[in-house]
Write an enzyme that holds these catalytic residues in place. Structure first.
Site, PDB file in Angstrom:
ATOM      1  N   TRP A  31     -44.518 -46.487 -46.097  1.00 22.95           N
ATOM      2  CA  TRP A  31     -45.785 -46.821 -46.748  1.00 22.95           C
ATOM      3  C   TRP A  31     -45.541 -47.913 -47.782  1.00 22.95           C
ATOM      4  CZ3 TRP A  31     -50.950 -45.919 -48.168  1.00 22.95           C
ATOM      5  CH2 TRP A  31     -51.695 -45.103 -47.306  1.00 22.95           C
ATOM      6  N   SER A  65     -43.975 -41.394 -48.966  1.00 19.68           N
ATOM      7  CA  SER A  65     -43.217 -40.816 -50.076  1.00 19.68           C
ATOM      8  C   SER A  65     -43.195 -39.295 -50.033  1.00 19.68           C
ATOM      9  CB  SER A  65     -43.807 -41.301 -51.400  1.00 19.68           C
ATOM     10  OG  SER A  65     -43.553 -42.687 -51.560  1.00 19.68           O
ATOM     11  N   SER A  89     -43.203 -46.182 -52.713  1.00 19.75           N
ATOM     12  CA  SER A  89     -44.208 -46.874 -53.515  1.00 19.75           C
ATOM     13  C   SER A  89     -45.544 -46.193 -53.284  1.00 19.75           C
ATOM     14  CB  SER A  89     -44.303 -48.349 -53.099  1.00 19.75           C
ATOM     15  OG  SER A  89     -45.451 -48.959 -53.682  1.00 19.75           O
ATOM     16  N   VAL A  90     -46.056 -45.548 -54.331  1.00 19.23           N
ATOM     17  CA  VAL A  90     -47.345 -44.867 -54.235  1.00 19.23           C
ATOM     18  C   VAL A  90     -48.326 -45.642 -55.095  1.00 19.23           C
ATOM     19  CG1 VAL A  90     -48.525 -42.649 -54.330  1.00 19.23           C
ATOM     20  CG2 VAL A  90     -46.034 -42.711 -54.075  1.00 19.23           C
ATOM     21  N   GLU A  94     -58.747 -44.213 -54.010  1.00 11.12           N
ATOM     22  CA  GLU A  94     -60.039 -43.730 -54.537  1.00 11.12           C
ATOM     23  C   GLU A  94     -60.020 -42.248 -54.891  1.00 11.12           C
ATOM     24  OE1 GLU A  94     -62.956 -46.689 -51.906  1.00 11.12           O
ATOM     25  OE2 GLU A  94     -62.721 -44.554 -51.388  1.00 11.12           O
ATOM     26  N   THR A  95     -59.069 -41.516 -54.339  1.00 11.36           N
ATOM     27  CA  THR A  95     -59.113 -40.061 -54.475  1.00 11.36           C
ATOM     28  C   THR A  95     -57.908 -39.547 -55.256  1.00 11.36           C
ATOM     29  OG1 THR A  95     -57.817 -39.544 -52.491  1.00 11.36           O
ATOM     30  CG2 THR A  95     -60.188 -40.017 -52.190  1.00 11.36           C
ATOM     31  N   HIS A  97     -55.520 -38.032 -54.027  1.00  8.02           N
ATOM     32  CA  HIS A  97     -54.336 -37.931 -53.155  1.00  8.02           C
ATOM     33  C   HIS A  97     -53.097 -38.514 -53.840  1.00  8.02           C
ATOM     34  CE1 HIS A  97     -52.124 -38.610 -49.213  1.00  8.02           C
ATOM     35  NE2 HIS A  97     -52.436 -37.327 -49.229  1.00  8.02           N
TER      36      HIS A  97
HETATM   37  N1  LIG Z   1     -51.002 -43.352 -50.003  1.00  8.71           N
HETATM   38  C1  LIG Z   1     -49.627 -43.377 -49.976  1.00  8.71           C
HETATM   39  C2  LIG Z   1     -48.888 -42.491 -49.189  1.00  8.71           C
HETATM   40  N2  LIG Z   1     -49.514 -41.568 -48.438  1.00  8.71           N
HETATM   41  C3  LIG Z   1     -48.869 -40.913 -47.304  1.00  8.71           C
HETATM   42  C4  LIG Z   1     -48.037 -39.690 -47.704  1.00  8.71           C
HETATM   43  O1  LIG Z   1     -46.845 -40.076 -48.396  1.00  8.71           O
HETATM   44  C5  LIG Z   1     -47.623 -38.903 -46.457  1.00  8.71           C
HETATM   45  O2  LIG Z   1     -46.850 -39.749 -45.632  1.00  8.71           O
HETATM   46  C6  LIG Z   1     -48.833 -38.412 -45.686  1.00  8.71           C
HETATM   47  O3  LIG Z   1     -49.674 -37.676 -46.575  1.00  8.71           O
HETATM   48  C7  LIG Z   1     -48.413 -37.533 -44.495  1.00  8.71           C
HETATM   49  O4  LIG Z   1     -47.643 -36.461 -44.968  1.00  8.71           O
HETATM   50  N3  LIG Z   1     -47.535 -42.533 -49.188  1.00  8.71           N
HETATM   51  C8  LIG Z   1     -46.870 -43.464 -49.961  1.00  8.71           C
HETATM   52  O5  LIG Z   1     -45.636 -43.503 -49.950  1.00  8.71           O
HETATM   53  N4  LIG Z   1     -47.582 -44.341 -50.729  1.00  8.71           N
HETATM   54  C9  LIG Z   1     -48.938 -44.325 -50.774  1.00  8.71           C
HETATM   55  O6  LIG Z   1     -49.549 -45.143 -51.511  1.00  8.71           O
HETATM   56  C1  LIG Z   2     -51.605 -42.541 -52.785  1.00 11.40           C
HETATM   57  C2  LIG Z   2     -52.557 -42.365 -51.685  1.00 11.40           C
HETATM   58  O1  LIG Z   2     -52.467 -41.473 -50.865  1.00 11.40           O
HETATM   59  C3  LIG Z   2     -53.745 -43.275 -51.692  1.00 11.40           C
HETATM   60  O2  LIG Z   2     -53.266 -44.603 -51.553  1.00 11.40           O
HETATM   61  C4  LIG Z   2     -54.717 -42.951 -50.569  1.00 11.40           C
HETATM   62  O3  LIG Z   2     -55.868 -43.682 -50.894  1.00 11.40           O
HETATM   63  P1  LIG Z   2     -57.242 -42.878 -51.084  1.00 11.40           P
HETATM   64  O4  LIG Z   2     -57.039 -41.972 -52.295  1.00 11.40           O
HETATM   65  O5  LIG Z   2     -58.299 -43.951 -51.336  1.00 11.40           O
HETATM   66  O6  LIG Z   2     -57.489 -42.096 -49.820  1.00 11.40           O
END
Ligand SMILES: Nc1c(NC[C@H](O)[C@H](O)[C@H](O)CO)[nH]c(=O)[nH]c1=O
Ligand SMILES: CC(=O)[C@@H](O)COP(=O)(O)O
Length: 161
Positions: A31, A65, A89-90, A94-95, A97
């Site tokens: 990601w 991640s 890198s996260v 919008e949410t 998550h």
């Molecule tokens: N939004 C980001 C994610 N989301 C995916 C999760 O890490 C995971 O792979 C998924 O939920 C399936 O289990 N991951 C990142 O590394 N960075 C992001 O910005």
């Molecule tokens: C960190 C995440 O999972 C995020 O980038 C996903 O984006 P959203 O919160 O708009 O679904």
């Protein structure tokens, strides 16, 4: 000290143990690979600069991640390593998550450090914007991967006379 007050890429080789005899793992999230690839390069180059042999650096990729924890656990239990760097890198969307992914990665990596004797370095950027991530993966604030590699060498040799 906030990152903006220090450069993540600056280190003093004279204060870092030689890594020639050490074996490292690097687990890289796919990601945001425009960020995680520079982080990997920063970590890889710093390990080699400090004496690590390229053949002693093992790289695995994971989807995101959240999967770093399982990838690191699998690497710990199947490879003979002195330290692991977990790279992700996260970037906030919008949410909520973002909070769950960051929290799971941080807590999971912390748990691995408690459960096993192989240090796992937390090289996961948790940014509100893409620019913040760019700034910390080789941009104006340096490269978090470099910083993580130095931490990996120091932790791999912790307590050595
Ligand atoms: N939004 C980001 C994610 N989301 C995916 C999760 O890490 C995971 O792979 C998924 O939920 C399936 O289990 N991951 C990142 O590394 N960075 C992001 O910005
Ligand atoms: C960190 C995440 O999972 C995020 O980038 C996903 O984006 P959203 O919160 O708009 O679904």
């Amino acid at each position: 000290m906030a990152t903006e007050n220090k450069n993540l890429s600056v280190y003093d080789k004279s204060k870092i143990p030689n890594a020639e005899k050490l074996r490292f793992g690097i687990v890289v999230s796919e990601w945001n690979d425009t960020i995680t690839e520079p982080l990997f390069q920063g970590a890889f180059n710093a390990l080699v600069d400090c004496g690590a042999l390229q053949e002693n650096i093992v790289r695995w990729n994971v989807p995101g991640s959240f999967e770093l924890v399982h990838g690191c656990k699998k690497m710990i239990t199947s490879q003979d390593l002195d330290a692991i760097v977990a790279i992700g890198s996260v970037i906030r969307g919008e949410t909520s998550h973002f909070d769950f992914v960051c929290g799971a990665a941080a807590q999971g990596i912390k748990d691995l450090n408690l459960a096993y004797d192989v240090p796992v370095i937390f090289c996961v950027l948790t940014d509100d914007t893409l620019q913040q991530a760019i700034d910390r993966s080789g941009g104006k604030h340096g490269n978090k991967g470099t910083e993580a590699a130095i931490a990996a060498i120091k932790m791999a040799t912790l307590g050595n006379i």
